[in-house]
Design an enzyme around this catalytic site. Structure first.
Site, short mmCIF file in Angstrom:
data_model
loop_
_atom_site.label_atom_id
_atom_site.label_comp_id
_atom_site.label_asym_id
_atom_site.label_seq_id
_atom_site.Cartn_x
_atom_site.Cartn_y
_atom_site.Cartn_z
N GLN A 1 -26.60 -25.37 36.16
CA GLN A 1 -25.96 -26.67 36.44
C GLN A 1 -25.07 -26.52 37.68
O GLN A 1 -23.88 -26.22 37.60
CB GLN A 1 -25.16 -27.13 35.22
CG GLN A 1 -24.56 -28.52 35.34
CD GLN A 1 -25.58 -29.64 35.19
OE1 GLN A 1 -26.79 -29.42 35.34
NE2 GLN A 1 -25.12 -30.84 34.93
N HIS B 1 -28.38 -26.02 32.51
CA HIS B 1 -29.70 -26.17 33.13
C HIS B 1 -29.62 -27.47 33.92
O HIS B 1 -29.32 -28.52 33.35
CB HIS B 1 -30.79 -26.23 32.06
CG HIS B 1 -32.19 -26.16 32.60
ND1 HIS B 1 -33.30 -26.10 31.78
CD2 HIS B 1 -32.65 -26.13 33.88
CE1 HIS B 1 -34.39 -26.05 32.53
NE2 HIS B 1 -34.03 -26.08 33.81
N LEU B 2 -29.89 -27.40 35.21
CA LEU B 2 -29.60 -28.52 36.11
C LEU B 2 -30.19 -29.84 35.61
O LEU B 2 -31.39 -29.94 35.37
CB LEU B 2 -30.14 -28.21 37.51
CG LEU B 2 -29.89 -29.28 38.57
CD1 LEU B 2 -28.40 -29.56 38.74
CD2 LEU B 2 -30.51 -28.87 39.90
N HIS B 3 -29.32 -30.83 35.47
CA HIS B 3 -29.77 -32.15 35.05
C HIS B 3 -28.76 -33.22 35.44
O HIS B 3 -27.57 -32.95 35.59
CB HIS B 3 -29.99 -32.20 33.53
CG HIS B 3 -28.74 -32.01 32.73
ND1 HIS B 3 -28.11 -30.78 32.59
CD2 HIS B 3 -27.98 -32.88 32.00
CE1 HIS B 3 -27.04 -30.90 31.84
NE2 HIS B 3 -26.93 -32.17 31.46
N PHE B 4 -29.26 -34.42 35.64
CA PHE B 4 -28.47 -35.63 35.81
C PHE B 4 -28.75 -36.52 34.61
O PHE B 4 -29.81 -36.43 33.99
CB PHE B 4 -28.85 -36.36 37.10
CG PHE B 4 -28.59 -35.58 38.37
CD1 PHE B 4 -27.45 -35.82 39.12
CD2 PHE B 4 -29.49 -34.62 38.81
CE1 PHE B 4 -27.20 -35.10 40.28
CE2 PHE B 4 -29.26 -33.90 39.97
CZ PHE B 4 -28.11 -34.14 40.71
#
Length: 432
Positions: A196, A233-236
């Site tokens: 993230q 964990h990369l998220h929008f």
């Protein structure tokens, strides 16, 4: 090491059994399954400098991406019973007062779960494959892939095989613990297992999604670690709410810039008369100009270990950046117990004025004074905010004009004028 205990938000139905081996028999988003899967592909306009083209015979209508595809598929997953509760049955009201804070009673987000310890003093942490991440999500929770296409308007390819491009796949999935209608997750390059942290490409992807939606009432948000992101964990996140957020109506004061933005048209302002101090970015000759200005600011905050939240507003044309310190204060015992008892985690949606409450008592008693008091605890002090602004400007090559610099109060600015409500309404909203 600073930690806090909070009840983690369940974003996927597979989150609570993430410790179990999955194998290939559950149709997941991991390498074992994704490359041979057929998932709908929405191919968006790949040139961020291009102007919006007029619709042709082979192009979908202007509201296709939001209303037909995203919201239509979200309602399909609702009909299949994939959500943990019916968010449309949650009570929601506008709190009386000058700012119009929105309160929601959402008891389903907090049912019978024990608090988990989270580290809040490290904004950048390495990805840990042993913990829950979005490769473990079942494909029934995925609405579509969101990838750059050829020049021209976006188009949908049904049941497109992922194939060799699996590592580059950006996916849009439901949030199974929704805050509002159409609550989804945008997960860039899911198989790359990015932690993230903001990077220029992923942030531009989020702005492109906002632009494709084309509605001022579909916003995207980002929470850093230390600012109430719970999954590294990369998220929008994104959802639809057919009314202006209080922060979108707040007055702003333009910061005169003499170097750094003179050629790309990006304007930077600071919020006025709002409980959380923040910067507002808008304009830009291209979508990429605006995206790069904000992404570089976020990267500066990350590298300086400053937690932050981002709201992408007005179809990607207006972006709010909030450095924050609530979790740090909580870990240090500096937040009053009555605020902690409400169990509100002030992330991007709460900071923007949409406050999710988990107890009926708090919802019934919600007032503008409470909302202001909660959000004021999120904000950096004036002195610290100015320090952080200097970090951002130095890192991004911006130079504030000393000659034109205004003293506080010299120009109160004008409130932003949001467009009139359009599109799908939020049927459970009421004025208190």
């Amino acid at each position: 090491m600073l930690t806090i205990k909070r009840v983690p938000t369940v974003l996927s139905n597979y989150q609570e059994d993430s410790g179990e081996p999955r194998g290939c028999d559950r149709n997941c988003l991991g390498e074992c399954c994704l490359s041979v899967s057929k998932l709908p592909l929405y191919a968006f306009e790949s040139d961020a400098r291009s102007k919006i083209s007029s619709s042709g015979d082979d192009e979908p209508p202007s509201d296709f991406f939001l209303n037909t595809l995203l919201l239509g598929q979200w309602e399909d997953r609702m009909s299949r019973g994939l959500f943990r509760y019916d968010v449309m049955a949650c009570e929601t009201k506008v709190i009386p007062g000058e700012y119009g804070f929105v309160a929601q009673l959402n008891e389903g987000r907090h049912l019978k779960k024990r608090p988990t310890e989270f580290r809040v003093d490290r904004v950048l942490q390495p990805f840990d494959p042993a913990k829950f991440n979005f490769t473990k999500v079942g494909q029934e929770e995925v609405l579509f892939r969101f990838e750059p296409g050829e020049s021209g308007s976006g188009r949908l390819l049904e049941d497109d095989t992922v194939g060799g491009d699996a590592n580059a796949s950006n996916v849009v999935a439901i949030n199974v613990s929704p805050i509002e209608y159409g609550h989804v997750l945008l997960i860039p390059r899911v198989l790359d297992c990015l932690p993230q942290r903001i990077d220029p490409d992923s942030f531009l992807l989020a702005l492109r999604m906002a632009a494709e939606a084309g509605s001022p009432y579909f916003r995207l948000g980002y929470n850093s670690l230390g600012a109430f992101a719970t999954i590294n964990h990369l998220h929008f996140q994104a959802y639809f709410l057919s009314m202006p957020f209080p922060v979108e109506k707040a007055s702003t004061q333009r910061i005169p810039i003499v170097e750094g933005l003179s050629h790309n048209g990006v304007k930077v302002s600071r919020l006025l008369n709002y409980p959380v101090r923040g910067l507002v970015y808008e304009g830009g000759n291209t979508l990429k100009d605006l995206s790069d200005a904000v992404a570089n600011s976020c990267i500066c905050l990350q590298e300086n270990n400053i937690p932050f939240n981002v709201l992408i507003s007005d179809s990607g044309r207006r972006i709010f950046l909030f450095p924050q310190c609530y979790a740090e204060k909580q870990a240090l015992g500096e937040v009053s117990q009555d605020l902690l008892d409400t169990q509100v985690n002030p992330a991007v949606w709460e900071i923007s004025g949409h406050i999710v409450l988990k107890r009926k008592k708090d919802y019934d008693e919600a007032s503008e004074h409470y909302a202001w008091r909660l959000l004021a605890e999120v904000s950096l002090s004036e002195a610290r905010f100015e320090e952080v602004k200097v970090y951002i400007f130095e890192a991004t090559g911006l130079v504030e004009s000393e000659k034109e610099k205004m003293e506080p109060g010299d120009n109160k600015g004008a409130p932003y004028q949001s467009p009139s409500p359009v599109g799908t309404a939020s049927p459970h909203l009421k004025v208190a």
